[in-house]
Design a protein around this motif. Structure first.
Motif, PDB file in Angstrom:
ATOM      1  N   ALA A  42     -10.736 -14.890  16.307  1.00 38.12           N
ATOM      2  CA  ALA A  42     -10.046 -14.270  15.165  1.00 38.12           C
ATOM      3  C   ALA A  42      -9.928 -15.230  13.977  1.00 38.12           C
ATOM      4  CB  ALA A  42      -8.664 -13.804  15.599  1.00 38.12           C
ATOM      5  N   PHE A  43     -10.258 -14.687  12.801  1.00 39.66           N
ATOM      6  CA  PHE A  43     -10.189 -15.403  11.519  1.00 39.66           C
ATOM      7  C   PHE A  43      -9.130 -14.774  10.633  1.00 39.66           C
ATOM      8  CE2 PHE A  43     -14.800 -16.625  11.562  1.00 39.66           C
ATOM      9  CZ  PHE A  43     -14.689 -17.875  10.981  1.00 39.66           C
ATOM     10  N   LEU A  44      -8.451 -15.590   9.836  1.00 39.03           N
ATOM     11  CA  LEU A  44      -7.615 -15.053   8.760  1.00 39.03           C
ATOM     12  C   LEU A  44      -8.067 -15.686   7.450  1.00 39.03           C
ATOM     13  CD1 LEU A  44      -5.094 -13.593   7.567  1.00 39.03           C
ATOM     14  CD2 LEU A  44      -3.767 -15.650   8.150  1.00 39.03           C
ATOM     15  N   ASP A  45      -8.300 -14.858   6.409  1.00 44.13           N
ATOM     16  CA  ASP A  45      -8.648 -15.360   5.068  1.00 44.13           C
ATOM     17  C   ASP A  45      -7.453 -15.086   4.151  1.00 44.13           C
ATOM     18  OD1 ASP A  45      -9.776 -16.117   2.689  1.00 44.13           O
ATOM     19  OD2 ASP A  45     -11.257 -14.485   2.614  1.00 44.13           O
ATOM     20  N   VAL A  46      -6.761 -16.153   3.739  1.00 50.33           N
ATOM     21  CA  VAL A  46      -5.547 -16.012   2.913  1.00 50.33           C
ATOM     22  C   VAL A  46      -5.928 -16.023   1.423  1.00 50.33           C
ATOM     23  CG1 VAL A  46      -3.311 -17.023   2.314  1.00 50.33           C
ATOM     24  CG2 VAL A  46      -4.152 -17.182   4.667  1.00 50.33           C
ATOM     25  N   GLY A  47      -5.466 -14.998   0.687  1.00 50.80           N
ATOM     26  CA  GLY A  47      -5.804 -14.895  -0.743  1.00 50.80           C
ATOM     27  C   GLY A  47      -7.247 -14.453  -0.882  1.00 50.80           C
ATOM     28  N   CYS A  48      -7.608 -13.371  -0.172  1.00 54.57           N
ATOM     29  CA  CYS A  48      -9.022 -12.972  -0.040  1.00 54.57           C
ATOM     30  C   CYS A  48      -9.581 -12.340  -1.302  1.00 54.57           C
ATOM     31  CB  CYS A  48      -9.178 -12.012   1.131  1.00 54.57           C
ATOM     32  SG  CYS A  48      -8.244 -10.483   0.916  1.00 54.57           S
ATOM     33  N   GLY A  49      -8.734 -11.964  -2.272  1.00 61.47           N
ATOM     34  CA  GLY A  49      -9.235 -11.324  -3.487  1.00 61.47           C
ATOM     35  C   GLY A  49     -10.007 -10.060  -3.154  1.00 61.47           C
ATOM     36  N   THR A  50     -11.183  -9.896  -3.784  1.00 63.11           N
ATOM     37  CA  THR A  50     -11.978  -8.679  -3.549  1.00 63.11           C
ATOM     38  C   THR A  50     -12.840  -8.792  -2.286  1.00 63.11           C
ATOM     39  OG1 THR A  50     -13.662  -9.574  -5.022  1.00 63.11           O
ATOM     40  CG2 THR A  50     -12.079  -8.040  -5.990  1.00 63.11           C
ATOM     41  N   GLY A  51     -12.684  -9.889  -1.561  1.00 67.01           N
ATOM     42  CA  GLY A  51     -13.262  -9.968  -0.214  1.00 67.01           C
ATOM     43  C   GLY A  51     -14.655 -10.560  -0.113  1.00 67.01           C
ATOM     44  N   TYR A  52     -15.132 -11.220  -1.165  1.00 70.25           N
ATOM     45  CA  TYR A  52     -16.488 -11.788  -1.113  1.00 70.25           C
ATOM     46  C   TYR A  52     -16.631 -12.754   0.077  1.00 70.25           C
ATOM     47  CZ  TYR A  52     -20.561 -14.612  -2.318  1.00 70.25           C
ATOM     48  OH  TYR A  52     -21.765 -15.285  -2.268  1.00 70.25           O
ATOM     49  N   ASN A  65     -12.822 -10.980  15.156  1.00 68.36           N
ATOM     50  CA  ASN A  65     -11.902 -10.131  14.396  1.00 68.36           C
ATOM     51  C   ASN A  65     -11.595 -10.850  13.100  1.00 68.36           C
ATOM     52  OD1 ASN A  65     -11.546  -8.111  16.268  1.00 68.36           O
ATOM     53  ND2 ASN A  65     -10.073  -9.354  17.417  1.00 68.36           N
ATOM     54  N   ILE A  66     -11.747 -10.146  12.000  1.00 75.13           N
ATOM     55  CA  ILE A  66     -11.554 -10.812  10.708  1.00 75.13           C
ATOM     56  C   ILE A  66     -10.517 -10.064   9.880  1.00 75.13           C
ATOM     57  CG2 ILE A  66     -12.692 -11.573   8.588  1.00 75.13           C
ATOM     58  CD1 ILE A  66     -15.092 -12.227  10.253  1.00 75.13           C
ATOM     59  N   VAL A  67      -9.516 -10.835   9.416  1.00 75.53           N
ATOM     60  CA  VAL A  67      -8.455 -10.252   8.601  1.00 75.53           C
ATOM     61  C   VAL A  67      -8.502 -10.897   7.222  1.00 75.53           C
ATOM     62  CG1 VAL A  67      -5.951  -9.972   8.346  1.00 75.53           C
ATOM     63  CG2 VAL A  67      -6.976  -9.922  10.634  1.00 75.53           C
ATOM     64  N   GLY A  68      -8.530 -10.064   6.179  1.00 78.54           N
ATOM     65  CA  GLY A  68      -8.436 -10.558   4.801  1.00 78.54           C
ATOM     66  C   GLY A  68      -7.055 -10.183   4.275  1.00 78.54           C
ATOM     67  N   LEU A  69      -6.352 -11.165   3.722  1.00 76.98           N
ATOM     68  CA  LEU A  69      -4.972 -10.926   3.282  1.00 76.98           C
ATOM     69  C   LEU A  69      -4.814 -11.329   1.819  1.00 76.98           C
ATOM     70  CD1 LEU A  69      -1.698 -11.772   5.092  1.00 76.98           C
ATOM     71  CD2 LEU A  69      -2.185 -12.995   2.958  1.00 76.98           C
ATOM     72  N   ASP A  70      -4.146 -10.473   1.050  1.00 75.59           N
ATOM     73  CA  ASP A  70      -3.881 -10.815  -0.352  1.00 75.59           C
ATOM     74  C   ASP A  70      -2.587 -10.114  -0.762  1.00 75.59           C
ATOM     75  OD1 ASP A  70      -6.030 -11.906  -2.722  1.00 75.59           O
ATOM     76  OD2 ASP A  70      -4.223 -10.875  -3.429  1.00 75.59           O
ATOM     77  N   PHE A  71      -1.856 -10.718  -1.717  1.00 77.84           N
ATOM     78  CA  PHE A  71      -0.598 -10.068  -2.108  1.00 77.84           C
ATOM     79  C   PHE A  71      -0.748  -9.178  -3.336  1.00 77.84           C
ATOM     80  CE2 PHE A  71       1.650 -13.709  -4.726  1.00 77.84           C
ATOM     81  CZ  PHE A  71       0.572 -13.756  -5.599  1.00 77.84           C
ATOM     82  N   ALA A  72      -1.987  -9.040  -3.861  1.00 77.01           N
ATOM     83  CA  ALA A  72      -2.195  -8.150  -5.013  1.00 77.01           C
ATOM     84  C   ALA A  72      -2.827  -6.840  -4.528  1.00 77.01           C
ATOM     85  CB  ALA A  72      -3.087  -8.835  -6.039  1.00 77.01           C
ATOM     86  N   GLN A  73      -2.105  -5.748  -4.749  1.00 77.31           N
ATOM     87  CA  GLN A  73      -2.574  -4.436  -4.266  1.00 77.31           C
ATOM     88  C   GLN A  73      -3.980  -4.121  -4.792  1.00 77.31           C
ATOM     89  OE1 GLN A  73      -0.437  -1.776  -2.435  1.00 77.31           O
ATOM     90  NE2 GLN A  73      -2.585  -1.282  -2.057  1.00 77.31           N
ATOM     91  N   GLY A  74      -4.225  -4.396  -6.087  1.00 77.20           N
ATOM     92  CA  GLY A  74      -5.531  -4.086  -6.685  1.00 77.20           C
ATOM     93  C   GLY A  74      -6.661  -4.813  -5.972  1.00 77.20           C
ATOM     94  N   MET A  75      -6.425  -6.062  -5.575  1.00 77.69           N
ATOM     95  CA  MET A  75      -7.450  -6.850  -4.875  1.00 77.69           C
ATOM     96  C   MET A  75      -7.729  -6.239  -3.494  1.00 77.69           C
ATOM     97  SD  MET A  75      -8.624  -9.375  -6.647  1.00 77.69           S
ATOM     98  CE  MET A  75      -8.300 -10.516  -7.980  1.00 77.69           C
ATOM     99  N   ILE A  76      -6.660  -5.924  -2.776  1.00 80.21           N
ATOM    100  CA  ILE A  76      -6.845  -5.354  -1.427  1.00 80.21           C
ATOM    101  C   ILE A  76      -7.554  -3.999  -1.514  1.00 80.21           C
ATOM    102  CG2 ILE A  76      -5.512  -4.276   0.483  1.00 80.21           C
ATOM    103  CD1 ILE A  76      -5.856  -7.273   0.843  1.00 80.21           C
ATOM    104  N   ASP A  77      -7.202  -3.174  -2.509  1.00 77.22           N
ATOM    105  CA  ASP A  77      -7.866  -1.872  -2.671  1.00 77.22           C
ATOM    106  C   ASP A  77      -9.359  -2.071  -2.929  1.00 77.22           C
ATOM    107  OD1 ASP A  77      -5.428  -0.692  -2.350  1.00 77.22           O
ATOM    108  OD2 ASP A  77      -5.121  -0.233  -4.484  1.00 77.22           O
ATOM    109  N   ALA A  78      -9.676  -3.046  -3.815  1.00 77.89           N
ATOM    110  CA  ALA A  78     -11.090  -3.293  -4.147  1.00 77.89           C
ATOM    111  C   ALA A  78     -11.836  -3.802  -2.912  1.00 77.89           C
ATOM    112  CB  ALA A  78     -11.196  -4.301  -5.281  1.00 77.89           C
ATOM    113  N   ALA A  79     -11.205  -4.718  -2.161  1.00 79.34           N
ATOM    114  CA  ALA A  79     -11.850  -5.276  -0.961  1.00 79.34           C
ATOM    115  C   ALA A  79     -12.122  -4.160   0.059  1.00 79.34           C
ATOM    116  CB  ALA A  79     -10.961  -6.361  -0.353  1.00 79.34           C
ATOM    117  N   ARG A  80     -11.127  -3.315   0.260  1.00 74.99           N
ATOM    118  CA  ARG A  80     -11.251  -2.239   1.259  1.00 74.99           C
ATOM    119  C   ARG A  80     -12.364  -1.267   0.864  1.00 74.99           C
ATOM    120  NH1 ARG A  80      -5.812  -0.677   1.911  1.00 74.99           N
ATOM    121  NH2 ARG A  80      -5.563  -2.089   3.683  1.00 74.99           N
ATOM    122  N   ALA A  81     -12.458  -0.989  -0.449  1.00 75.39           N
ATOM    123  CA  ALA A  81     -13.485  -0.042  -0.913  1.00 75.39           C
ATOM    124  C   ALA A  81     -14.890  -0.625  -0.756  1.00 75.39           C
ATOM    125  CB  ALA A  81     -13.228   0.313  -2.370  1.00 75.39           C
ATOM    126  N   ARG A  82     -14.998  -1.963  -0.787  1.00 76.56           N
ATOM    127  CA  ARG A  82     -16.329  -2.586  -0.772  1.00 76.56           C
ATOM    128  C   ARG A  82     -16.842  -2.980   0.600  1.00 76.56           C
ATOM    129  NH1 ARG A  82     -15.406  -5.913  -6.358  1.00 76.56           N
ATOM    130  NH2 ARG A  82     -14.387  -4.058  -7.110  1.00 76.56           N
TER     131      ARG A  82
END
Ligand code: SAM
Length: 253
Positions: A42-52, A65-82
């Motif tokens: 398992a990996f955690l990426d803190v402050g993942c932004g748009t998930g590049y 298992n890979i988790v991307g975490l960010d506190f900005a809703q817009g970034m998480i939405d963009a990452a999830r969509a991509r």
């Protein structure tokens, strides 16, 4: 302050990928370090932004298992969509919503410079790591945009104060105080060309990173003087140069 940072990053999420080639360049180098590690579950990426970077991890470690975490809703939405196949979590690196010892590797690319109190966020990373787990990443350091700070100060001495980013020694101290058993910290300065000071400031805004806390007022005349000083003192290639100090850290729990 935290809400302001979240809002600025959130608002920049749509444009972020167009303007973040520097971040991607560092992410690619960070990946080269991470792939030397044994395959983690398992990996955690803190402050993942748009998930590049998170998506690079998924591509190279398809079984983990890979988790991307960010506190900005817009970034998480963009990452999830991509990107598919990754768990996207909206949360703050200061309060990770995971049980202790949940991850083998915690990574972070160019996010912790905004996270406030380094000991607190590093302590959280350590808490969620398994014993002997690896904490590896980058953050922008103190010398970042030193030319901008110097030009603004010379244009109107003492009128404007920025709180500067952490330096290498502060990162080392924070890793130590947050309880990591062993660690390595080093830094590199990368010089990037911009047309002029205004383009540099516009770039900061476009990636949502214009959120260093600051005090004072310069006014348009002093700003224009600062742009002239910047051009005279820091000419680089066909425009002006801006230093980005990238601090690299590698620590073991
Ligand atoms: C410069 S971007 C880097 C994004 C990505 N890691 C990359 O390499 O492109 C910094 C990101 O860190 C996030 N961030 C800053 N402070 C944070 C915190 N305390 N908790 C979670 N995310 C944070 C911001 O919302 C932003 O998306």
């Amino acid at each position: 302050m935290k809400n302001k940072i979240q809002q600025k990053f959130s608002a920049s999420a749509k444009n972020y990928d167009r303007f973040s080639s520097l971040h991607r360049e560092i992410a690619d180098k960070l990946l080269a370090r991470v792939i030397k590690e044994p395959v983690p579950s398992a990996f955690l990426d803190v402050g993942c932004g748009t998930g590049y970077f998170t998506a690079l991890l998924k591509g190279n470690f398809p079984q983990s298992n890979i988790v991307g975490l960010d506190f900005a809703q817009g970034m998480i939405d963009a990452a999830r969509a991509r990107h598919d196949g990754i768990d996207w979590v909206l949360a703050d690196g200061n309060n990770l919503p995971f049980a202790k010892e949940s991850f083998d590797i915690v990574v972070s690319n160019l996010a912790y410079q905004w996270a406030g109190y380094l000991i607190r966020v590093f302590n959280e990373a350590r808490r969620v790591l398994v014993p002997e787990g690896t904490f590896v990443g980058t953050l922008f350091g103190y010398n970042t945009c030193q030319e901008l700070f110097q030009s603004l100060d010379e244009a109107k001495p003492g009128a404007f104060k920025f709180s500067r980013l952490p330096d290498e020694a502060q990162v080392r101290e924070a890793l130590d105080l947050s309880g990591f058993k062993s660690f390595n910290v080093n830094s590199e300065n990368i010089k990037v060309e911009f047309k002029d000071m205004y383009e540099l400031i516009a770039w900061f805004k476009s990636i949502g990173a214009n959120n260093l806390s600051r005090e004072g007022y310069l006014g348009p005349e002093a700003i224009s003087r600062a742009a002239d000083i910047y051009r005279e003192k820091f000419a680089f290639l066909n425009g002006v140069g801006a230093t980005f100090e990238v601090i690299w850290f590698y620590a073991k729990k």
